[in-house]
Structure formats: structure tokens, C-alpha cells
Scaffold this motif. Structure first.
Motif, short mmCIF file in Angstrom:
data_model
loop_
_atom_site.label_atom_id
_atom_site.label_comp_id
_atom_site.label_asym_id
_atom_site.label_seq_id
_atom_site.Cartn_x
_atom_site.Cartn_y
_atom_site.Cartn_z
N ASP A 84 0.87 -1.17 0.00
CA ASP A 84 0.00 0.00 0.00
C ASP A 84 0.91 1.22 0.00
O ASP A 84 1.66 1.44 0.96
N THR B 33 0.54 4.17 0.62
CA THR B 33 0.34 5.16 1.69
C THR B 33 0.76 4.61 3.06
O THR B 33 0.67 5.32 4.06
N CYS B 34 1.20 3.34 3.09
CA CYS B 34 1.45 2.67 4.38
C CYS B 34 2.91 2.86 4.80
O CYS B 34 3.83 2.54 4.04
N CYS C 285 4.91 -0.42 4.79
CA CYS C 285 5.26 -0.82 3.42
C CYS C 285 6.44 0.01 2.91
O CYS C 285 7.30 -0.51 2.19
N HIS D 63 1.46 -6.42 2.55
CA HIS D 63 0.56 -5.56 3.32
C HIS D 63 -0.71 -6.30 3.71
O HIS D 63 -1.53 -6.66 2.88
N ALA E 236 -3.62 -5.36 6.61
CA ALA E 236 -3.88 -4.20 7.46
C ALA E 236 -3.93 -4.57 8.94
O ALA E 236 -3.33 -3.89 9.78
N VAL F 17 -0.86 1.88 13.50
CA VAL F 17 -0.35 1.68 12.13
C VAL F 17 -1.07 0.47 11.54
O VAL F 17 -1.00 -0.64 12.09
N TYR F 18 -1.78 0.71 10.43
CA TYR F 18 -2.62 -0.33 9.85
C TYR F 18 -1.85 -1.18 8.83
O TYR F 18 -2.21 -1.28 7.66
N HIS F 19 -0.79 -1.79 9.33
CA HIS F 19 -0.05 -2.87 8.66
C HIS F 19 0.26 -3.83 9.80
O HIS F 19 0.93 -3.43 10.78
#
Ligand code: 5GP
Ligand code: ZN
Length: 115
Positions: free
Chosen positions: A4, A6-7, A10, A49, A51, A98-100
Motif C-alpha cells: 500500500d 500510503t502505508c 510498506c 501488506h 492491514a 499503524v494499519y499494517h
């Protein structure tokens, strides 16, 4: 491998943001948390990735097992000899920031600043 753009994690996997790496292989990366709670505080992530822990399926069983199995090996390598804590925060009520997907592994002599 999913990424992702935006991550932030990542971007660490891609080498676009620096991190102090503790372990790396084809599917996992471990690096030191930027705001450690404990003398040793690393994050173990899948390179792909995902989430949150709520997003895994049976196809991720082996990956999750490898993440957990890495914790004692890493702690030994980093000189932690008196136990450690493993933690995965999931979603808003789990206070995930953090959405990873990531597993915190914390150890070293107490007192710790948190946890
Ligand atoms: P969460 O609350 O989502 O479980 O934890 C996210 C963790 O990632 C936090 O402990 C935070 O300090 C760490 N973190 C956030 N951004 C970065 C970064 O850019 N680099 C590193 N090394 N850690 C980060
Ligand atoms: Zn990501």
C-alpha cells in the motif's frame, strides 16, 4: 506481495523510510520501534501488506506461525534473557495506530516506560 503506497510500514519494507532492522527474510521483517517502551522493543511484520490481524485468513496460518516463532530467536539474539512480552493491537478498540499487521516484542530489564 501486496504493498500500500500510503502505508508507513510498506515504505520501510521498500527501503523508502529508514529503520533499524533486526531480522529480514523473504516474507518477514523485524525492526526496532521508533518509540520503544522497553530496553528492547522490536516490531515483526509480514512484508506483504495485511492491514490488521482481523484481515488474515487460513492462507496466512504459516506466516503468523513464523512471526510468533521469530520472537524468541530475536530476543535471544538481542540479549534478552529474562522473558519478554508479545503484543498485537487490532483495530480502533485494540488501539492499533499503524494499519499494517505488526507484532510488538518487548524485553530487557524493568522498569519499562509503558506496558
Ligand atoms: P500500534 O499502536 O499500531 O500497535 O503500534 C505502532 C508502533 O509503530 C508504535 O509503537 C510506534 O512507535 C511505531 N512506529 C510508528 N511509526 C514508525 C516508524 O516510522 N518507524 C518505526 N521504527 N516505528 C514506528
Ligand atoms: Zn503496509
Amino acid at each position: 506481495m501486496n504493498a500500500d503506497p500510503t502505508c508507513i510500514f510498506c515504505k520501510i519494507v521498500a527501503g523508502q523510510i529508514p529503520a533499524k532492522k533486526a531480522y529480514e527474510d523473504e516474507e518477514l521483517l523485524a525492526f526496532h520501534d521508533i518509540h520503544p517502551w522497553a530496553p528492547v522493543h522490536v516490531l515483526v511484520i509480514p512484508k506483504t501488506h495485511i492491514a490488521t490481524l482481523a484481515d488474515v485468513g487460513p492462507e496466512h496460518d504459516a506466516l503468523l506461525g513464523r512471526m510468533l516463532g521469530l520472537a524468541p530467536k530475536l530476543m535471544r539474539e538481542l540479549g534478552v534473557t529474562n522473558g519478554f512480552r508479545t503484543l498485537i493491537n487490532t483495530g480502533p478498540d485494540g488501539k492499533q495506530e499503524v494499519y499494517h499487521l505488526h507484532m510488538h516484542v518487548m524485553g530487557g530489564p524493568r522498569p519499562w516506560s509503558k506496558g
